[in-house]
Each structure stands twice: as C-alpha cells, then as structure tokens.
Design a protein around this motif. Sequence first.
Motif, PDB file in Angstrom:
ATOM      1  N   ALA A 201       0.829  -1.201   0.000  1.00 59.07           N
ATOM      2  CA  ALA A 201       0.000   0.000   0.000  1.00 59.07           C
ATOM      3  C   ALA A 201       0.868   1.257   0.000  1.00 59.07           C
ATOM      4  N   VAL A 202       1.924   1.264   0.813  1.00 57.69           N
ATOM      5  CA  VAL A 202       2.823   2.422   0.866  1.00 57.69           C
ATOM      6  C   VAL A 202       3.493   2.627  -0.483  1.00 57.69           C
ATOM      7  N   THR A 203       3.904   1.539  -1.121  1.00 55.80           N
ATOM      8  CA  THR A 203       4.535   1.648  -2.445  1.00 55.80           C
ATOM      9  C   THR A 203       3.574   2.238  -3.459  1.00 55.80           C
ATOM     10  N   GLU A 204       2.329   1.774  -3.461  1.00 57.34           N
ATOM     11  CA  GLU A 204       1.346   2.295  -4.415  1.00 57.34           C
ATOM     12  C   GLU A 204       1.069   3.773  -4.173  1.00 57.34           C
ATOM     13  N   LEU A 205       0.901   4.150  -2.913  1.00 53.77           N
ATOM     14  CA  LEU A 205       0.652   5.555  -2.602  1.00 53.77           C
ATOM     15  C   LEU A 205       1.850   6.424  -2.978  1.00 53.77           C
ATOM     16  N   THR A 206       3.052   5.930  -2.690  1.00 51.26           N
ATOM     17  CA  THR A 206       4.264   6.686  -3.023  1.00 51.26           C
ATOM     18  C   THR A 206       4.375   6.896  -4.528  1.00 51.26           C
ATOM     19  N   GLU A 207       4.052   5.863  -5.290  1.00 50.85           N
ATOM     20  CA  GLU A 207       4.092   5.987  -6.751  1.00 50.85           C
ATOM     21  C   GLU A 207       3.038   6.973  -7.247  1.00 50.85           C
ATOM     22  N   CYS A 208       1.861   6.933  -6.637  1.00 51.33           N
ATOM     23  CA  CYS A 208       0.797   7.874  -7.027  1.00 51.33           C
ATOM     24  C   CYS A 208       1.229   9.316  -6.753  1.00 51.33           C
TER      25      CYS A 208
ATOM     26  N   GLY B  84      -3.359  14.242  -7.162  1.00 54.62           N
ATOM     27  CA  GLY B  84      -3.829  15.224  -6.200  1.00 54.62           C
ATOM     28  C   GLY B  84      -4.537  14.546  -5.038  1.00 54.62           C
ATOM     29  N   ASP B  85      -5.027  15.362  -4.098  1.00 52.96           N
ATOM     30  CA  ASP B  85      -5.698  14.802  -2.918  1.00 52.96           C
ATOM     31  C   ASP B  85      -6.944  14.013  -3.306  1.00 52.96           C
ATOM     32  N   ASP B  86      -7.664  14.455  -4.346  1.00 54.83           N
ATOM     33  CA  ASP B  86      -8.880  13.754  -4.751  1.00 54.83           C
ATOM     34  C   ASP B  86      -8.559  12.347  -5.249  1.00 54.83           C
ATOM     35  N   GLU B  87      -7.525  12.244  -6.102  1.00 56.80           N
ATOM     36  CA  GLU B  87      -7.143  10.932  -6.614  1.00 56.80           C
ATOM     37  C   GLU B  87      -6.669  10.021  -5.487  1.00 56.80           C
ATOM     38  N   LEU B  88      -5.897  10.584  -4.569  1.00 60.08           N
ATOM     39  CA  LEU B  88      -5.389   9.776  -3.460  1.00 60.08           C
ATOM     40  C   LEU B  88      -6.500   9.329  -2.524  1.00 60.08           C
ATOM     41  N   THR B  89      -7.547  10.133  -2.408  1.00 63.25           N
ATOM     42  CA  THR B  89      -8.686   9.749  -1.565  1.00 63.25           C
ATOM     43  C   THR B  89      -9.323   8.472  -2.085  1.00 63.25           C
ATOM     44  N   HIS B  90      -9.517   8.383  -3.402  1.00 64.17           N
ATOM     45  CA  HIS B  90     -10.077   7.165  -3.998  1.00 64.17           C
ATOM     46  C   HIS B  90      -9.130   5.987  -3.802  1.00 64.17           C
TER      47      HIS B  90
ATOM     48  N   ASP C  34      -6.220   2.166 -13.218  1.00 60.54           N
ATOM     49  CA  ASP C  34      -7.511   2.002 -12.557  1.00 60.54           C
ATOM     50  C   ASP C  34      -7.555   2.773 -11.263  1.00 60.54           C
ATOM     51  N   GLY C  35      -8.649   3.484 -11.047  1.00 57.46           N
ATOM     52  CA  GLY C  35      -8.798   4.281  -9.848  1.00 57.46           C
ATOM     53  C   GLY C  35      -8.325   5.705 -10.036  1.00 57.46           C
ATOM     54  N   GLU C  36      -7.625   6.016 -11.158  1.00 60.69           N
ATOM     55  CA  GLU C  36      -7.152   7.381 -11.357  1.00 60.69           C
ATOM     56  C   GLU C  36      -8.297   8.239 -11.835  1.00 60.69           C
ATOM     57  N   ASP C  37      -8.407   9.424 -11.293  1.00 61.61           N
ATOM     58  CA  ASP C  37      -9.497  10.313 -11.607  1.00 61.61           C
ATOM     59  C   ASP C  37      -9.173  11.174 -12.811  1.00 61.61           C
ATOM     60  N   ALA C  38     -10.208  11.612 -13.476  1.00 63.07           N
ATOM     61  CA  ALA C  38     -10.064  12.594 -14.542  1.00 63.07           C
ATOM     62  C   ALA C  38     -11.287  13.474 -14.508  1.00 63.07           C
TER      63      ALA C  38
END
Length: 509
Positions: free
Chosen positions: A211-218, A224-230, A502-506
Amino acid sequence: MSIAEHIAVTHLTDQPQPQPQPQPQPQPQPEDITTEAAPAAAGVDLVHVPAADVVIEDNVRTAGDLDPAFLASVKRHGVLLPTIGYRNASGAVVVRDGQMRVLAAREAAVTVPVFVTARGDSAAARIAEQLVANERRTALSDGDRLAAYRQLEIEGLSVTAIARETGTKRDTVKQTLTVAKSDTASAAVTSGQATFTQALLLAEFDGDADAVTELTECIAEGYGDDELTHTAARLRQDAERREARTQVRADLIEAGRRVVGEDDDYESLDRLTDAADDVTDYQERNALDPEQHVECAGAAWHVREWGTPEPVQVCTTPDAHHARYPSFRQAIQVGGTAEAEPSDEDRAAEVEERKAARRVLVANNKAWDAADEVRREWVAGLLQRKTAPKDAARFLAVALTRHAATRYASGMVSARGLLGIETTGWEGDTLSQWVEEHPTKGLHLSLAVVFSGFENIANREWWRTPDAESRGYLNQLAAWGYPLSHVEQLAAGIQPDPDQADGEDAAAE
C-alpha cells in the motif's frame, strides 16, 4: 510544567552591540545565589508596557486578523518575543515591529515586552524596516515541526497537553504525531516529496509495504488529494477484505479443500453444464450441481469477493464440461459442418483471455466499492453547504420525471443519513420535522431524498453497462465538482484515458 518555563529570553536588539570580555569571578556558593534582572544592552531599554498603553505605528501589514491559535498562545504564555519600538515626543512607547503581538496582547489583557531604541522617524525608514522584518522571517519547516512535536511527546507531554501549550487543535496534534512516528511519512514530508495530507495517508498504511509503495508511486506521478482519496479508500477495503479472505482460505484448507487464486484458470459452476452442445433449450442446460461436481478432477474452491468474502466452488478443468451459454458461433453450424476443434494455442489464448477478463473484473469491482464510500461522503458534504448548487432545481425536476423510479429505491443509504440527522423514527416524520426546524433547507432535503435513491440503485453493473441513471447522476455530480474515479467515468459513459491506471481520476466532461 509549561513550555514557556523552558524558554530563556535574551536581550535581542536589531543593532550589533559590543560584547564585553568576561572577567574571572569567584564561584558563588549555592546559598549566596540570588536572582536579578539582566541589564539591558547599551542604548536599548527592555520595558514591559500594558498593551492598552502601547501605540502601534503605521504598518505595511494592512490586515490585522489574529490567528485563533496565535491568540490562544498569547493568552496562555503571554508575549514571548519582545517587540521593537521607540518613545515619541510625548514619552509614549510606539511599536514599529510587533503589531500582531500587541493586538493579541490587547485581546489577552497582558503586558507587551518592548525593546525601546532610538529610531529614525521618517516614513521611508519605517517602511523599509517593516518590510525587512516581515519578509525575512523564515517559518519552521514541516520537518522541524514534526520533530518538535515528537520531542514534546518523548518529554512526556500528552496530545492534550501539547495542544494546550501550543494553542493547536487536538486533532491537528494527533495527526502530526501520527506522521512523525512513521519513518516513511516523516521522510516524505521533510524531503518535500509529499504534503502533510499525503504523508498522513502514508502513515495510515505504515506496515503495509504494498500500500505504501502504491501511494508513493501515485504521489510521484502527481496525483492530487482527490485521486489519493479514492486510492486510499480502495486500499482500506483491500486490507479489510484481505484479512477476511485469509481467514476463509485458512478454513477451507483446514477442511481439506483445494483453493485456487486469481492467477489460476477456472470457471464458475453456473457457467458450465454437462448437457450436450446440441441441447438448445436453455431450461435443460442446467448449471453443474456443486454436490455432484465434488467428484470432478477440477473441483476446487475460490474465495469470492462480492461483498463479504465467501467460498464458492469452481472448476479448474472447464474443458471437461460444456459451456452453459454457448456463443452464437458455437451454436450455428456453417454449411452443416461443425467447427474445427480448437488448437492448443487457441485453448491457451482462451485461458489467458479468461484470466485477464477476471483480473479486470476484480480490480474494477474493488475500485467501485471504494468509490461508493468516497462518493457518498462527498455527497453528504455537499448537503452540509449553506446553499444548494445553482441548478439543483433543474436536476430535481429531471430526476423526478426521467428517473422517477429511483425515488422509491430503498437500501443502505438514507436521506436522513446523508443529512447527518441522528434522530430515530420513521423516515417521513423525521425528515418533515427536520425541514420544519430548518425552513431554508427544503432544497437540501429534496436533494438528499433523490441522492439516496440514486445511491441505492448504484451497483457494480453501472461500470459494465452504463445506463441513463448512471450517466445522469454521475455526470451531474461531476458538474458540481465531484472528481469521478476511473471506474465511475466508465459508469458515466466517459471513455477514460487508456493510459490512466484504474482508480485514477479525470475531470468529467
């Protein structure tokens, strides 16, 4: 013991002063030690003046709004850093540097320490000095602040004590300490690679390397905060399901069952039959019976994740049976000749195709479940705003006509819950009583009723087969500022960027 008792205030001046050479002095005995006020440096008087008696000189800072935390600090500790000023012709103390400290001291009814010096009274000199004093101040970095809060905790101060001593909200202190205790999160903040909000998410998943690796890559990719929230919502649900899935798998293995994973080739029993291909009546093409299928060499169990993880029987040798729903090409013979037997390469390609389709299905279903949580929280926040969106009446008119059936959909989401009403009782009575108590919130209540209907019909099928309801609802939320996730864009009928994960916002169009 307060923080102020650990602070030693020296006589600071804005002019360099000659430093006298220390002279050897006899060491006093403990009983001879007395406390005396240190003399002021030459040409500078340190005085304490009631804040109400201090004159504030004209200042380049035009806004005098006091930060609540700063004011709370002055009320508790007084003014810790002396201001700088001079005496006017009438003998009154005039402060040139320290306007905000004087204003806070007036609110707190305390005295103000002032270094009284000889200063030029020209407007040019005043403006230049005030500009330099305000522009050349360097605030603490986020890394400095994290280390300081952590040190206070190590010194024995509780979260409540730190909040009280620093004039900071308790939740803010708690969050800061959470980040400070995570090596990954604190390093990301200190290095400037992440904002405090992003670091708080990293700290939340501390210990979950994936999870930390995925968040760090994001974060590195500019989410942004919105994408990270999802992303964070999905990761939370992944963790919960992983724990539940692990337990279900352990129970199956303990019972001697064969368990398959996502990378194995298998098919669900409801898509297989032992009826021959020439049986065209679908009512006779019954799905494989789980009790009889246990004798099959491909009998296995898979932990299904539709909601709560549960074991379901599958078959790892689907070619030993027949497809329950044969394709059109399989059902129709061309020129009276049956289709040729598929080659080994074709079978291998079909296996990979099934596995790839299953991976997409699982990933998008997980993303949808996470989006449900984020979207409903956002909708509840929208209803807490003072005014409803400008075109809310038009949306309600369309929803109650074109999508009228959604109004009566029931489920886990309620208008009462979206509005934050804690009163129990029949929904109709509760809502009518609430709007009587909040007569200007009629539009908000109407929106809550319609929102709850849409949310109760929203399901995973929306991203697979978008319909009028999914497109109408999600596109309207996007127009009001809600950041659609990748899977929600599919449900809204928007074709996301093919390179988008997947999961990335636009932004919705």
